[in-house]
Design an enzyme around this catalytic site. Sequence first.
Site, short mmCIF file in Angstrom:
data_model
loop_
_atom_site.label_atom_id
_atom_site.label_comp_id
_atom_site.label_asym_id
_atom_site.label_seq_id
_atom_site.Cartn_x
_atom_site.Cartn_y
_atom_site.Cartn_z
N ASP A 138 79.60 -39.23 39.55
CA ASP A 138 78.53 -38.45 40.04
C ASP A 138 77.32 -39.09 40.14
OD1 ASP A 138 77.90 -35.90 40.86
OD2 ASP A 138 78.10 -34.91 38.81
N CYS A 193 98.23 -24.70 45.41
CA CYS A 193 97.78 -23.35 45.20
C CYS A 193 98.68 -22.11 45.42
CB CYS A 193 96.45 -23.19 45.96
SG CYS A 193 94.86 -24.00 45.43
N CYS A 203 85.46 -15.12 41.43
CA CYS A 203 83.68 -15.75 41.55
C CYS A 203 83.01 -14.74 41.48
CB CYS A 203 83.89 -16.60 42.83
SG CYS A 203 82.20 -17.32 43.10
N CYS A 258 92.10 -20.13 36.79
CA CYS A 258 93.36 -20.97 37.54
C CYS A 258 94.63 -21.18 36.67
CB CYS A 258 92.53 -22.58 37.80
SG CYS A 258 93.75 -23.41 38.96
C1 B12 Z 1 77.09 -31.52 45.16
C2 B12 Z 1 78.10 -31.30 43.90
C3 B12 Z 1 78.09 -29.90 43.34
C4 B12 Z 1 77.61 -28.74 43.98
C5 B12 Z 1 78.55 -28.21 45.37
C6 B12 Z 1 80.18 -27.99 44.78
C7 B12 Z 1 81.06 -28.24 46.00
N1 B12 Z 1 82.25 -27.55 45.61
O1 B12 Z 1 80.97 -29.04 46.75
C8 B12 Z 1 77.56 -27.51 42.92
C9 B12 Z 1 76.25 -27.82 42.26
C10 B12 Z 1 77.77 -26.39 43.28
C11 B12 Z 1 78.90 -28.30 42.12
C12 B12 Z 1 79.34 -27.48 41.04
C13 B12 Z 1 80.15 -27.97 40.31
N2 B12 Z 1 80.60 -29.30 40.07
CO1 B12 Z 1 80.00 -30.70 41.23
N3 B12 Z 1 79.56 -32.09 42.26
C14 B12 Z 1 78.83 -32.34 43.47
C15 B12 Z 1 79.00 -33.79 44.09
C16 B12 Z 1 77.72 -34.29 43.50
C17 B12 Z 1 79.30 -33.99 45.41
C18 B12 Z 1 80.59 -32.82 46.03
C19 B12 Z 1 80.29 -32.77 47.64
O2 B12 Z 1 80.24 -33.75 48.25
N4 B12 Z 1 80.44 -31.49 48.04
C20 B12 Z 1 80.56 -31.26 49.54
C21 B12 Z 1 81.99 -31.02 49.66
C22 B12 Z 1 82.16 -30.90 51.36
O3 B12 Z 1 82.69 -32.33 49.49
P1 B12 Z 1 84.04 -32.33 48.64
O4 B12 Z 1 83.92 -31.18 47.68
O5 B12 Z 1 84.14 -33.72 48.42
O6 B12 Z 1 84.98 -31.56 49.88
C23 B12 Z 1 86.08 -32.27 50.37
C24 B12 Z 1 87.06 -31.32 51.05
O7 B12 Z 1 86.59 -30.19 51.60
C25 B12 Z 1 87.69 -32.39 51.76
N5 B12 Z 1 88.68 -32.01 52.79
C26 B12 Z 1 87.93 -32.13 54.02
N6 B12 Z 1 89.04 -31.76 54.85
C27 B12 Z 1 89.92 -31.34 54.13
C28 B12 Z 1 91.34 -31.17 54.74
C29 B12 Z 1 92.39 -30.74 53.75
C30 B12 Z 1 93.59 -30.28 54.22
C31 B12 Z 1 91.96 -30.91 52.46
C32 B12 Z 1 93.05 -30.47 51.43
C33 B12 Z 1 90.64 -31.26 51.86
C34 B12 Z 1 89.86 -31.70 52.89
O8 B12 Z 1 87.00 -33.40 52.21
C35 B12 Z 1 85.69 -33.06 51.40
C36 B12 Z 1 84.84 -34.15 52.05
O9 B12 Z 1 85.57 -35.23 51.35
C37 B12 Z 1 80.33 -34.34 43.18
C38 B12 Z 1 80.42 -35.72 42.89
C39 B12 Z 1 80.66 -36.47 44.19
N7 B12 Z 1 79.95 -37.55 44.54
O10 B12 Z 1 81.77 -36.17 44.76
C40 B12 Z 1 80.34 -33.32 41.85
C41 B12 Z 1 81.57 -33.09 41.22
C42 B12 Z 1 82.59 -32.25 42.60
N8 B12 Z 1 81.31 -31.71 40.41
C43 B12 Z 1 82.00 -31.71 39.36
C44 B12 Z 1 81.89 -30.66 38.58
C45 B12 Z 1 82.68 -30.77 37.31
C46 B12 Z 1 81.32 -29.52 38.73
C47 B12 Z 1 81.46 -28.14 38.05
C48 B12 Z 1 82.81 -27.75 37.64
C49 B12 Z 1 80.12 -27.96 36.98
C50 B12 Z 1 80.11 -26.72 36.25
N9 B12 Z 1 80.91 -26.11 35.32
O11 B12 Z 1 79.02 -25.95 36.69
C51 B12 Z 1 80.82 -27.10 39.05
C52 B12 Z 1 82.26 -26.51 40.08
C53 B12 Z 1 81.89 -25.50 41.15
C54 B12 Z 1 82.77 -25.53 42.06
N10 B12 Z 1 83.90 -24.79 42.07
O12 B12 Z 1 82.82 -26.49 42.97
C55 B12 Z 1 83.21 -32.82 39.51
C56 B12 Z 1 84.56 -32.25 39.82
C57 B12 Z 1 85.73 -32.81 38.98
C58 B12 Z 1 87.00 -32.10 39.75
N11 B12 Z 1 88.11 -32.14 38.75
O13 B12 Z 1 87.14 -31.67 40.81
C59 B12 Z 1 82.50 -33.86 40.27
C60 B12 Z 1 83.70 -34.64 41.09
C61 B12 Z 1 81.72 -34.84 39.56
C62 B12 Z 1 82.70 -35.73 38.80
N12 B12 Z 1 82.23 -37.22 39.09
O14 B12 Z 1 83.22 -35.56 37.71
N13 B12 Z 1 78.74 -29.61 42.27
S1 SF4 Z 2 93.08 -20.35 40.91
FE1 SF4 Z 2 93.69 -22.30 41.04
S2 SF4 Z 2 95.80 -22.34 41.82
FE2 SF4 Z 2 94.96 -20.30 42.17
S3 SF4 Z 2 93.96 -20.68 44.34
FE3 SF4 Z 2 92.55 -21.10 42.81
S4 SF4 Z 2 92.39 -23.26 42.45
FE4 SF4 Z 2 94.47 -22.56 43.43
S1 SF4 Z 3 83.35 -18.98 39.82
FE1 SF4 Z 3 83.20 -21.19 40.69
S2 SF4 Z 3 82.40 -20.99 42.59
FE2 SF4 Z 3 82.00 -19.13 41.74
S3 SF4 Z 3 79.73 -19.27 41.00
FE3 SF4 Z 3 81.32 -20.04 39.35
S4 SF4 Z 3 81.59 -22.11 39.54
FE4 SF4 Z 3 80.38 -21.33 41.40
#
Ligand code: B12
Ligand code: SF4
Ligand code: SF4
Length: 403
Positions: A138, A193, A203, A258
């Site tokens: 991260d 899922c 949410c 979940c």
């Molecule tokens: C910015 C960020 C946030 C933002 C945005 C969250 C988000 N979902 O994007 C905020 C502040 C909201 C956040 C919250 C949280 N975060 Co955060 N966050 C990040 C960060 C720094 C970047 C994520 C990012 O780039 N988002 C933009 C989206 C578009 O990118 P992406 O999630 O990678 O999505 C990809 C998919 O869409 C996929 N995709 C695209 N096309 C397709 C097509 C198909 C078919 C599929 C399947 C996928 C797919 O590709 C995209 C790009 O690669 C990462 C670390 C990192 N460098 O990756 C941590 C990270 C995602 N966070 C993490 C955590 C733990 C959290 C929280 C749980 C913390 C908390 N308890 O409050 C919450 C969870 C909220 C949630 N539901 O996401 C962990 C997640 C671990 C895991 N098991 O997934 C990470 C990986 C940090 C780490 N190194 O551990 N986070």
């Molecule tokens: S709760 Fe878990 S299994 Fe159900 S849709 Fe969300 S991520 Fe997928």
């Molecule tokens: S339920 Fe998940 S997506 Fe909704 S506010 Fe909480 S961390 Fe963000």
Amino acid sequence: MTIDRRKLADELKQHALASGFSLAGIAPVDASEHMPAYRAWIDEGRHGEMAYLSRADAVSRRADLDSTLNDVRSVLVVAHEYFVEDPPGVPEDASRAVIARYARGDDYHDVVKNKLISLARWLDARIDSKLQARAYVDTGPILERDLAQRAGLGWFGKNTMLINPQRGSYFFLGLLLLDLELPPDEPFVEDRCGTCQACLDACPTGALLGRDGSGAPIIDARRCISYLTIELRGPIPAELRPDIGNRVYGCDICQEVCPFSRKFSVPSEEPAYSARPEFDGPSLVELAERLLSLSGRGFRRAFAGSPVLRAGRKGLLRNVCVALGNWGSPSGVAVLARALVDPASLVRGHAAWALGTVGSPEAISLLSERAADEADDWVRGEIEFALSPPSGTKRGSSGSEAR
Ligand code: B12
Ligand code: SF4
Ligand code: SF4
């Protein structure tokens, strides 16, 4: 000496598991096919104020791992579990604060990074050339979840989390970029899922938008409680404040519901992730009193080594004021009165909102008295709104625009 790369990769993953990681896999380094989805997400503005996601250099580094480590050949991806149980009564008791599980103990960046560096040393000792490696958790412009999916660790759930079918999703991802070629694992291609949409239904702010046409899960981060309570620096939009409830730092709701997390999460064996007593469901009033008595520097000293430092004193106090408003009890009025005269306007404005939401005679008279002395325009607007919400609007459900 020629090394057997498959054997070395297997030994590296075994060693990672022996050092406390629960999953380990090798990802390839070619460009991600998901970059267009990432760019579209940014173009739609769903990242809000997180400029570190949208800066041109940060976007292009995500598209090309070579710009992070010259001649990168493979990536070790690991998962470090952090699940901790809620203390009894939390989160149901609105008088107590909920801190997201990942932030109740010590900062994971240090914990995971140190373990990754040890793995790099272990690997370096087993090859002839000098290993070049970069550890990330991260901490940089890298598509961490994308690499984890390509390393076979899990799939992207509709809650956007990377989920493993046997471990759930309460884990941090750690990455070791290597200039050593190692055979990649099979990517995790299934979507487990199915028809479930428990996270979307649960949410509170409607931040989860389901999958797009390509299958990518979409989040509007601007509505996510994690963004609102950690990343956002200014006021929390008034219409979202009631939905935050008592979550004062981060949010776990879409993981709590979940089925994979519910079935497979077990308390982490990492002592550093055990909850600090002050973050294990503290009373909102006590937490607010403690924060109000600290200066910015005192806050950094008191909470050194904790992830909550990211919100800063004002950010965390802002969140606690909102939670006190949502609790709505006259027992919160005394501490909100202190917050109403805090040096930080951000805190005063949210204290005014919370007092308006409590709405007791004492709360209203405090607001009326303060209205004459308040110099900040935005805070005055919050006080005015708290004293006389527009007709038809419940106190606390709407207010001045976020600036
Ligand atoms: C910015 C960020 C946030 C933002 C945005 C969250 C988000 N979902 O994007 C905020 C502040 C909201 C956040 C919250 C949280 N975060 Co955060 N966050 C990040 C960060 C720094 C970047 C994520 C990012 O780039 N988002 C933009 C989206 C578009 O990118 P992406 O999630 O990678 O999505 C990809 C998919 O869409 C996929 N995709 C695209 N096309 C397709 C097509 C198909 C078919 C599929 C399947 C996928 C797919 O590709 C995209 C790009 O690669 C990462 C670390 C990192 N460098 O990756 C941590 C990270 C995602 N966070 C993490 C955590 C733990 C959290 C929280 C749980 C913390 C908390 N308890 O409050 C919450 C969870 C909220 C949630 N539901 O996401 C962990 C997640 C671990 C895991 N098991 O997934 C990470 C990986 C940090 C780490 N190194 O551990 N986070
Ligand atoms: S709760 Fe878990 S299994 Fe159900 S849709 Fe969300 S991520 Fe997928
Ligand atoms: S339920 Fe998940 S997506 Fe909704 S506010 Fe909480 S961390 Fe963000």
